[in-house]
Design a protein around this motif. Structure first.
Motif, PDB file in Angstrom:
ATOM      1  N   ALA A 153     -58.805  46.202   7.895  1.00 23.23           N
ATOM      2  CA  ALA A 153     -58.492  44.642   8.062  1.00 23.23           C
ATOM      3  C   ALA A 153     -59.598  44.125   8.709  1.00 23.23           C
ATOM      4  N   PRO A 154     -59.654  42.675   8.447  1.00 24.68           N
ATOM      5  CA  PRO A 154     -59.014  41.810   7.590  1.00 24.68           C
ATOM      6  C   PRO A 154     -59.406  42.224   5.952  1.00 24.68           C
ATOM      7  N   MET A 198     -52.614  37.408  -0.388  1.00 24.93           N
ATOM      8  CA  MET A 198     -51.956  37.193   1.120  1.00 24.93           C
ATOM      9  C   MET A 198     -53.334  37.717   1.876  1.00 24.93           C
ATOM     10  N   CYS A 254     -54.576  39.597   5.089  1.00 17.94           N
ATOM     11  CA  CYS A 254     -53.985  40.383   5.858  1.00 17.94           C
ATOM     12  C   CYS A 254     -55.004  40.482   7.017  1.00 17.94           C
ATOM     13  N   THR A 255     -54.554  40.149   8.357  1.00 18.33           N
ATOM     14  CA  THR A 255     -55.314  40.549   9.459  1.00 18.33           C
ATOM     15  C   THR A 255     -55.274  41.926  10.208  1.00 18.33           C
ATOM     16  N   GLU A 299     -53.761  46.104   9.423  1.00 19.81           N
ATOM     17  CA  GLU A 299     -53.206  47.276   8.381  1.00 19.81           C
ATOM     18  C   GLU A 299     -51.785  46.877   8.209  1.00 19.81           C
ATOM     19  N   GLU A 302     -50.040  44.459   8.283  1.00 22.48           N
ATOM     20  CA  GLU A 302     -49.660  43.020   7.041  1.00 22.48           C
ATOM     21  C   GLU A 302     -50.210  43.538   5.967  1.00 22.48           C
ATOM     22  N   ALA A 303     -51.307  44.323   5.637  1.00 18.66           N
ATOM     23  CA  ALA A 303     -51.705  44.638   4.353  1.00 18.66           C
ATOM     24  C   ALA A 303     -50.495  45.580   3.678  1.00 18.66           C
ATOM     25  N   ALA A 346     -47.656  43.524   2.677  1.00 19.99           N
ATOM     26  CA  ALA A 346     -48.170  42.661   1.249  1.00 19.99           C
ATOM     27  C   ALA A 346     -47.972  43.492   0.185  1.00 19.99           C
TER      28      ALA A 346
END
Length: 436
Positions: free
Chosen positions: A140-141, A156, A158-159, A161, A163-164, A167
């Motif tokens: 990330a990001p 999306m 993603c800041t 991992e 969040e990734a 998503a």
């Protein structure tokens, strides 16, 4: 001989297009399907579903329409332009195979790579586990993109991992985007200022328009989820003449050349969404239609005849040598309904639009509006775009927000920082000039 025109769509972009077309001395009758409350003041609204190809084509044939302008991406990706082309009705908007440049982000990346267009590193996946492995490898990001159309909400940032992973699960497992998320791009996060460059394209001929800058996030300072666009301004001070020429040379023309190389005819607008990185401009995405809300800040400054340009491209003719613009700048601020972008509120009464439009330099473009019981009311996520022209960014911003202060509806939300960076840069430039 006058030209009868049908514009397909009912959003803020279409209101701006109708506004621009209505100024042309070439225009005969002007129709819009389905339109909205604001469009109905400029064009005759046709109560048809803009994605019902059979009904739209039948109407165009019955009225002997001389030009169809397709605004939204979904009907273009579905092949609406093909229906008119088969019947020799001039249509401004690319055919299905060309519209795939927006309909599939994977296809767009393939075009970029083949054309040598600068863009971020990305890989395409159709399953969760390989995508997760690549996301962890990239770190990330990063950006997760649903391959298909998702109304501007399938991207999306993603800041972390975590969040990734969320998503990717939203695409593959929870299927938030339906079939649009069956294929996913995991892409390098590009840092820098955004800029959009739109060009009218007719096969191998290109007519670039002036740059604009869009704001995707819902809240000030680029916070919150992505939206279809919360505001825009034009021109973009950071895109000087040299950079503008470089973008046309390295992005627009190679992309059009690659499409032609593949035997794909493109007649419409090519939208190039870019990040101005420290290494130069890199493409984030291509769209196959006018931007929304960029169109709302381009049309008020347009001096050239919009209908003449659209008709030339649709007929496969020669495009004008250049586009003429009125001096000054334009700033546009989107007012959205409560709950947007996750949901939208309908039926909330809107007041003050006429008062806002009476301010010198201000135009209010309708998007999600309708007339209910004789009152103007919300009818979608993005409701209005309040635009203002002025000699400076400071003046244009002042007028736009003065317009917004006149408008009221329950739950209205909008950003306060549209065009602020440009105003600050403008002030610094003026300060520097004052010291010379």
């Amino acid at each position: 001989m006058s030209i009868d025109v049908l514009v397909v769509g009912g959003g803020g972009r279409e209101h701006a297009l109708v506004d621009g077309i209505s100024r042309s001395p070439l225009l005969g009758r002007l129709f819009c399907a389905p339109g909205n409350a604001g469009i109905g003041e400029v064009a005759e609204q046709v109560p048809l579903d803009g994605e019902d190809a059979a009904e739209i084509v039948a109407f165009a044939e019955s009225k002997r329409i001389g030009l169809v302008v397709v605004g939204p991406e979904a009907p273009l990706v579905a092949g609406l332009a093909d229906e008119f082309a088969w019947r020799d009705i001039p249509v401004f908007g690319p055919l299905r195979e060309a519209a795939l440049i927006e309909g599939s982000k994977a296809f767009a990346k393939d075009i970029m790579h083949a054309a040598g267009v600068p863009t971020g590193r990305a890989e395409v996946f159709d399953a969760l586990e390989p995508a997760l492995m690549f996301a962890r490898e990239m770190g990330a990001p990063l950006v997760v993109k649903a391959d298909g159309l998702a109304a501007g909400k399938g991207v999306m940032i993603c800041t972390t991992e975590a969040e990734a992973e969320a998503a990717l699960r939203a695409c593959f497992v929870e299927r938030h985007f339906g079939a649009a998320g069956d294929t996913v791009l995991v892409e390098e996060f590009l840092e820098g200022e955004e800029a959009s460059l739109l060009a009218i394209v007719c096969d191998n001929k290109v007519l670039p328009l002036t740059p604009a800058q869009d704001y995707k996030r819902i809240f000030d300072d680029d916070r919150g989820p992505n939206t279809g666009g919360m505001g825009s301004y034009s021109p973009v001070p950071s895109v000087d003449d040299e950079l503008y020429a470089d973008i046309v040379r390295t992005v627009v023309r190679p992309t059009v050349a690659e499409l032609n190389h593949r035997g794909i005819s493109y007649r419409g607008v090519l939208y190039c969404g870019m990040i101005l990185t420290s290494e130069g401009p890199k493409v984030l995405e291509f769209n196959c239609r006018f931007g929304d809300p960029e169109t709302q800040v381009l049309i008020p400054r347009l001096k050239s005849d919009l209908l003449e340009m659209l008709l030339a491209a649709a007929r496969g003719g020669e495009l004008p040598a250049r586009v003429e613009w009125h001096p000054g700048v334009c700033v546009g601020v989107v007012m959205a309904s409560r709950g947007y972008p996750e949901s939208s509120s309908r039926g909330d009464v809107i007041t003050g639009v006429d008062a806002a439009g009476a301010i010198p330099g201000v135009r209010v473009y309708h998007a999600g509006t309708a007339v209910s019981d004789g009152m103007l009311a919300t009818a979608g996520g993005r409701v209005l775009a309040v635009t203002a022209v002025g000699p400076t960014f400071a003046e244009a911003r002042k007028r736009a927000y003065e317009g917004i202060d006149h408008i009221s509806f329950a739950g209205a939300q909008y950003r306060r920082d549209i065009g602020l960076r440009a105003e600050v840069a403008e002030a610094r430039t003026q300060l520097g000039q004052g010291r010379d």
